[in-house]
Design a protein around this motif. Sequence first.
Motif, PDB file in Angstrom:
ATOM      1  N   HIS A  67       0.807  -1.215   0.000  1.00 35.74           N
ATOM      2  CA  HIS A  67       0.000   0.000   0.000  1.00 35.74           C
ATOM      3  C   HIS A  67       0.845   1.273   0.000  1.00 35.74           C
ATOM      4  CE1 HIS A  67      -3.515  -2.475   0.181  1.00 35.74           C
ATOM      5  NE2 HIS A  67      -2.870  -3.205   1.069  1.00 35.74           N
ATOM      6  N   THR A  68       2.093   1.143  -0.431  1.00 36.76           N
ATOM      7  CA  THR A  68       2.877   2.343  -0.718  1.00 36.76           C
ATOM      8  C   THR A  68       2.437   2.866  -2.087  1.00 36.76           C
ATOM      9  OG1 THR A  68       4.650   0.987  -1.649  1.00 36.76           O
ATOM     10  CG2 THR A  68       4.877   1.649   0.655  1.00 36.76           C
ATOM     11  N   LYS A  69       2.581   4.141  -2.294  1.00 30.46           N
ATOM     12  CA  LYS A  69       2.055   4.765  -3.519  1.00 30.46           C
ATOM     13  C   LYS A  69       3.048   4.676  -4.678  1.00 30.46           C
ATOM     14  CE  LYS A  69      -1.567   5.807  -1.344  1.00 30.46           C
ATOM     15  NZ  LYS A  69      -1.639   4.505  -0.670  1.00 30.46           N
ATOM     16  N   VAL A  70       2.531   4.262  -5.806  1.00 34.67           N
ATOM     17  CA  VAL A  70       3.331   4.281  -7.026  1.00 34.67           C
ATOM     18  C   VAL A  70       2.751   5.258  -8.047  1.00 34.67           C
ATOM     19  CG1 VAL A  70       4.230   1.953  -6.727  1.00 34.67           C
ATOM     20  CG2 VAL A  70       2.124   2.290  -8.021  1.00 34.67           C
ATOM     21  N   HIS A  71       1.519   5.723  -7.786  1.00 31.39           N
ATOM     22  CA  HIS A  71       0.890   6.659  -8.717  1.00 31.39           C
ATOM     23  C   HIS A  71      -0.150   7.468  -7.936  1.00 31.39           C
ATOM     24  CE1 HIS A  71      -1.646   8.171 -11.988  1.00 31.39           C
ATOM     25  NE2 HIS A  71      -0.610   7.968 -12.770  1.00 31.39           N
ATOM     26  N   VAL A  72       0.184   8.716  -7.636  1.00 31.64           N
ATOM     27  CA  VAL A  72      -0.747   9.564  -6.890  1.00 31.64           C
ATOM     28  C   VAL A  72      -2.026   9.742  -7.713  1.00 31.64           C
ATOM     29  CG1 VAL A  72      -1.122  11.870  -5.933  1.00 31.64           C
ATOM     30  CG2 VAL A  72       1.098  10.752  -5.651  1.00 31.64           C
ATOM     31  N   GLY A  73      -3.142   9.414  -7.060  1.00 33.17           N
ATOM     32  CA  GLY A  73      -4.423   9.526  -7.748  1.00 33.17           C
ATOM     33  C   GLY A  73      -4.669   8.415  -8.754  1.00 33.17           C
ATOM     34  N   ARG A  82      -4.977   4.074  -9.785  1.00 31.24           N
ATOM     35  CA  ARG A  82      -6.043   3.076  -9.698  1.00 31.24           C
ATOM     36  C   ARG A  82      -6.543   2.926  -8.258  1.00 31.24           C
ATOM     37  NH1 ARG A  82      -6.927  -0.936 -13.032  1.00 31.24           N
ATOM     38  NH2 ARG A  82      -6.986  -2.442 -11.341  1.00 31.24           N
ATOM     39  N   PRO A  83      -7.846   2.687  -8.121  1.00 31.16           N
ATOM     40  CA  PRO A  83      -8.366   2.447  -6.767  1.00 31.16           C
ATOM     41  C   PRO A  83      -7.821   1.121  -6.211  1.00 31.16           C
ATOM     42  CG  PRO A  83     -10.116   2.219  -8.406  1.00 31.16           C
ATOM     43  CD  PRO A  83      -8.893   2.667  -9.139  1.00 31.16           C
ATOM     44  N   GLY A  87      -3.757   4.428  -6.108  1.00 28.67           N
ATOM     45  CA  GLY A  87      -2.372   4.457  -6.551  1.00 28.67           C
ATOM     46  C   GLY A  87      -1.419   3.565  -5.784  1.00 28.67           C
ATOM     47  N   CYS A  88      -1.941   2.634  -4.993  1.00 26.93           N
ATOM     48  CA  CYS A  88      -1.072   1.728  -4.234  1.00 26.93           C
ATOM     49  C   CYS A  88      -0.368   0.748  -5.179  1.00 26.93           C
ATOM     50  CB  CYS A  88      -1.878   0.911  -3.229  1.00 26.93           C
ATOM     51  SG  CYS A  88      -2.702   1.883  -1.967  1.00 26.93           S
ATOM     52  N   LEU A  89       0.797   0.284  -4.757  1.00 26.08           N
ATOM     53  CA  LEU A  89       1.518  -0.738  -5.513  1.00 26.08           C
ATOM     54  C   LEU A  89       0.617  -1.935  -5.789  1.00 26.08           C
ATOM     55  CD1 LEU A  89       4.245  -1.774  -6.659  1.00 26.08           C
ATOM     56  CD2 LEU A  89       4.726  -2.666  -4.353  1.00 26.08           C
ATOM     57  N   GLU A  90      -0.129  -2.354  -4.780  1.00 28.65           N
ATOM     58  CA  GLU A  90      -1.001  -3.525  -4.930  1.00 28.65           C
ATOM     59  C   GLU A  90      -2.057  -3.328  -6.015  1.00 28.65           C
ATOM     60  OE1 GLU A  90      -2.254  -5.652  -1.368  1.00 28.65           O
ATOM     61  OE2 GLU A  90      -4.277  -5.704  -2.196  1.00 28.65           O
ATOM     62  N   ALA A  91      -2.473  -2.095  -6.224  1.00 27.34           N
ATOM     63  CA  ALA A  91      -3.489  -1.827  -7.253  1.00 27.34           C
ATOM     64  C   ALA A  91      -2.937  -2.025  -8.666  1.00 27.34           C
ATOM     65  CB  ALA A  91      -4.035  -0.409  -7.097  1.00 27.34           C
ATOM     66  N   TYR A  92      -1.628  -2.202  -8.765  1.00 27.71           N
ATOM     67  CA  TYR A  92      -0.985  -2.420 -10.061  1.00 27.71           C
ATOM     68  C   TYR A  92      -0.370  -3.804 -10.184  1.00 27.71           C
ATOM     69  CZ  TYR A  92      -1.706   2.503 -10.813  1.00 27.71           C
ATOM     70  OH  TYR A  92      -2.297   3.720 -10.970  1.00 27.71           O
ATOM     71  N   VAL A  93       0.208  -4.317  -9.096  1.00 23.06           N
ATOM     72  CA  VAL A  93       0.936  -5.581  -9.206  1.00 23.06           C
ATOM     73  C   VAL A  93       0.354  -6.693  -8.350  1.00 23.06           C
ATOM     74  CG1 VAL A  93       3.047  -4.333  -9.768  1.00 23.06           C
ATOM     75  CG2 VAL A  93       2.646  -5.087  -7.416  1.00 23.06           C
ATOM     76  N   GLY A  94      -0.681  -6.409  -7.562  1.00 21.90           N
ATOM     77  CA  GLY A  94      -1.335  -7.466  -6.802  1.00 21.90           C
ATOM     78  C   GLY A  94      -2.004  -8.454  -7.752  1.00 21.90           C
ATOM     79  N   ALA A  95      -2.210  -9.673  -7.275  1.00 21.14           N
ATOM     80  CA  ALA A  95      -2.781 -10.717  -8.133  1.00 21.14           C
ATOM     81  C   ALA A  95      -4.116 -10.283  -8.730  1.00 21.14           C
ATOM     82  CB  ALA A  95      -2.935 -12.016  -7.337  1.00 21.14           C
ATOM     83  N   ALA A  96      -4.990  -9.754  -7.890  1.00 20.91           N
ATOM     84  CA  ALA A  96      -6.311  -9.357  -8.396  1.00 20.91           C
ATOM     85  C   ALA A  96      -6.183  -8.258  -9.443  1.00 20.91           C
ATOM     86  CB  ALA A  96      -7.194  -8.889  -7.238  1.00 20.91           C
TER      87      ALA A  96
END
Length: 155
Positions: free
Chosen positions: A3-9, A11-12, A19-28
């Motif tokens: 849940h560290t930010k990789v993109h301010v504003g 993906r939910p 913009g959390c890392l998980e919102a981009y690279v998490g399995a879901a």
Amino acid sequence: MGHTKVHVGGRPCRCGARGCLEAYVGAAALVERWDGALPGVGEKAGLAALLAAAEAGRPGAVALLDEAAELLGAAVADLVNLFAPERVVIGGWAGLLLGPRLLPAIEESATRHALAFPRSRTALALSELGPDAVTLGAATLPLCQFLESGGTGAR
Ligand SMILES: [Zn+2]
């Protein structure tokens, strides 16, 4: 660090932020973002299909996993720059599934994004404790308390 930010504003994320890392690279997120995913497929089957598609050279799958490796490497670089750890271990079921393919690219990305000296002293590795390492680690806490109390259970 999911849940560290990789993109301010960006993906939910399931945590409620954006913009959390998980919102981009998490399995879901990876399964959701892959245009080759079959509807209604769960995370594990979907991620396995994404990996198989990338291994077969399908461009959308390759690009998605390449981006995931780039973002994960940048996140590892943040850890390296902040804490200079001796080792960063990638684990969890998704990490262990994708890790053999992604680790070299994650290492390369981390090297490009981190400060040179601490990066030179940080190794990256895949967990050797299996996909349930977090659960097993949590289960050891009450056992440690029991042993520290001399087996009485009192603290
Ligand atoms: Zn989040």
